[in-house]
Structures are given as structure tokens and as C-alpha cells.
Scaffold this motif. Structure first.
Motif, mmCIF file in Angstrom:
data_model
loop_
_atom_site.group_PDB
_atom_site.id
_atom_site.type_symbol
_atom_site.label_atom_id
_atom_site.label_comp_id
_atom_site.label_asym_id
_atom_site.label_seq_id
_atom_site.Cartn_x
_atom_site.Cartn_y
_atom_site.Cartn_z
ATOM 1 N N SER A 122 -41.667 -14.458 -45.344
ATOM 2 C CA SER A 122 -43.020 -13.995 -45.673
ATOM 3 C C SER A 122 -43.312 -14.141 -47.167
ATOM 4 N N GLU A 123 -42.304 -13.913 -48.012
ATOM 5 C CA GLU A 123 -42.513 -14.067 -49.451
ATOM 6 C C GLU A 123 -42.732 -15.541 -49.816
ATOM 7 N N ILE A 124 -41.991 -16.421 -49.162
ATOM 8 C CA ILE A 124 -42.187 -17.859 -49.381
ATOM 9 C C ILE A 124 -43.602 -18.253 -48.953
ATOM 10 N N ALA A 125 -44.003 -17.776 -47.784
ATOM 11 C CA ALA A 125 -45.342 -18.107 -47.277
ATOM 12 C C ALA A 125 -46.425 -17.586 -48.213
ATOM 13 N N TYR A 126 -46.285 -16.358 -48.681
ATOM 14 C CA TYR A 126 -47.272 -15.808 -49.620
ATOM 15 C C TYR A 126 -47.270 -16.587 -50.929
ATOM 16 N N TRP A 148 -37.063 -13.792 -59.600
ATOM 17 C CA TRP A 148 -35.852 -14.532 -59.225
ATOM 18 C C TRP A 148 -36.044 -15.265 -57.902
ATOM 19 N N ASN A 149 -36.737 -14.643 -56.959
ATOM 20 C CA ASN A 149 -36.970 -15.290 -55.669
ATOM 21 C C ASN A 149 -37.820 -16.547 -55.799
ATOM 22 N N SER A 150 -38.710 -16.573 -56.788
ATOM 23 C CA SER A 150 -39.585 -17.739 -56.940
ATOM 24 C C SER A 150 -38.801 -19.001 -57.294
ATOM 25 N N PHE A 151 -37.603 -18.858 -57.811
ATOM 26 C CA PHE A 151 -36.785 -20.024 -58.118
ATOM 27 C C PHE A 151 -36.256 -20.689 -56.847
ATOM 28 N N PHE A 152 -36.452 -20.051 -55.692
ATOM 29 C CA PHE A 152 -36.134 -20.696 -54.418
ATOM 30 C C PHE A 152 -37.005 -21.938 -54.226
ATOM 31 N N ALA A 153 -38.132 -21.966 -54.902
ATOM 32 C CA ALA A 153 -38.995 -23.149 -54.843
ATOM 33 C C ALA A 153 -38.222 -24.399 -55.256
ATOM 34 N N ALA A 154 -37.228 -24.242 -56.119
ATOM 35 C CA ALA A 154 -36.406 -25.389 -56.534
ATOM 36 C C ALA A 154 -35.681 -26.002 -55.343
ATOM 37 N N VAL A 155 -35.289 -25.173 -54.390
ATOM 38 C CA VAL A 155 -34.635 -25.672 -53.168
ATOM 39 C C VAL A 155 -35.636 -26.479 -52.347
ATOM 40 N N LEU A 156 -36.863 -25.987 -52.264
ATOM 41 C CA LEU A 156 -37.887 -26.681 -51.491
ATOM 42 C C LEU A 156 -38.294 -28.005 -52.131
#
Length: 192
Positions: free
Chosen positions: A7-11, A38-46
């Protein structure tokens, strides 16, 4: 370590999409606290698979050649530095601009919008590198793609940091120069 909730990724992506549409309300969908930062750096994986395609295009266009292991390791380092260098530099600039309290929200917005930037840029880069448009047409498409991405980042910078347009343009230019420097350094490292 686990990634952010779906849900955080989707938002995050929805907020980035709204910002692309020049809707400042997109910021409200971005989690601008320490965990969201810190969670926003997951975008690097995407973004990583698309980045790998862009690196492949760069190398196919006569970029430096080295053994596969060195190439992968150097580009992984460059990728990590790209995600870290600009936010760190902006932290200090935000202090000077008296926008330090907006820095976390800015980095969160910047990170999630990189996914949307890739969605805009990658197809155009593939068309430009296909050879179908000729060298002039390919260069024009690349220029247009870069212009779209930079305009989007300028808007996000201006909105997230609540800055005048010229100041936001300057900060966007710093990111562009850092990216060129990191790419050039990676190419130079592969030549040794």
C-alpha cells in the motif's frame, strides 16, 4: 530487512503520478516521516531493471568495454552513488535555503518520482536507440525525453521544497551534473 508495504508503494507511485500531472496534492500521498524516507529508497529496486537496460544501451553505443564482472560491479556502485549523492548534497543546500524541514518530504517525492521518470524515459530511449529514426531523429527523441524528465523533476523540486522556479531549476541542474559526473567516472573506471 523487508521492503515497504504494498500500500505504501502504491501510494508513493500514485503521489508521483499526481505530481507528474502538476497536481501538488500528490505530496499528500507520500509518507514524509523517517520510516517513509527509508522506505522510499525501495524505488531503487523498482528502477534497477530499467537502469540495467539503459546501461546496456550505453555500452552498446560504444561505451567503455571491460570484463563483465567489472562492468556490473562498477555500474552497481554508480547506481548506489546516484541514489545517495544528490539527497546528501540537497540536505546541506536545504539548510542554506532554510528548507531543512522539507528535505525528508523532498527525498521521498524524488525517490518515488524516479519510477515514473523511468516509465517516461525508457521507452523513448529504446526508440531513440533503435535506429528507426536515424541519428538526428534518435538524438531529438533523447533530447525530448531528457527535457520531460528534467521538467518533471523541476516541478517536484519546486513543489516539495516550496521554492521559486529558478532556484528549483538550479537544484535540478545540480542533480543533472552529478549524474553526468557519476556516469563519466564509471566509464573512466571501466577503461582502466
Amino acid at each position: 530487512m523487508t521492503g515497504p508495504a504494498l500500500s505504501e508503494i502504491a501510494y508513493g507511485l500514485y503521489g508521483a503520478w499526481r505530481l507528474l500531472r502538476r497536481d501538488p496534492g500528490g505530496m499528500q500521498f507520500l509518507r514524509a516521516d523517517e520510516e517513509g524516507f527509508w522506505n522510499s529508497f525501495f524505488a531503487a529496486v523498482l528502477v534497477a531493471p530499467g537502469y540495467a537496460v539503459l546501461v546496456g544501451l550505453h555500452l552498446a553505443d560504444g561505451g567503455p568495454s571491460a570484463d563483465a564482472v567489472s562492468t556490473v560491479l562498477i555500474h552497481l556502485e554508480a547506481y548506489a552513488i546516484t541514489w545517495i549523492a544528490y539527497p546528501v548534497a540537497l540536505h546541506f543546500l536545504c539548510i542554506g535555503l532554510e528548507r531543512e524541514e522539507r528535505w525528508v518530504a523532498f527525498v521521498v517525492a524524488l525517490n518515488w518520482t524516479k519510477v515514473v521518470q523511468l516509465v517516461l524515459y525508457l521507452p523513448l530511449a529504446l526508440v531513440a536507440n533503435s535506429g528507426l529514426l536515424g541519428p538526428g531523429g534518435g538524438s531529438l527523441v533523447t533530447l525530448v525525453a531528457m527535457g520531460l524528465v528534467l521538467t518533471y523533476q523541476w516541478y517536484v523540486t519546486r513543489t516539495a521544497l516550496d521554492l521559486p522556479g529558478m532556484t528549483a531549476a538550479g537544484l535540478t541542474g545540480i542533480d543533472l551534473v552529478l549524474g553526468i559526473f557519476i556516469t563519466t567516472a564509471a566509464d573512466a573506471a571501466l577503461m582502466n
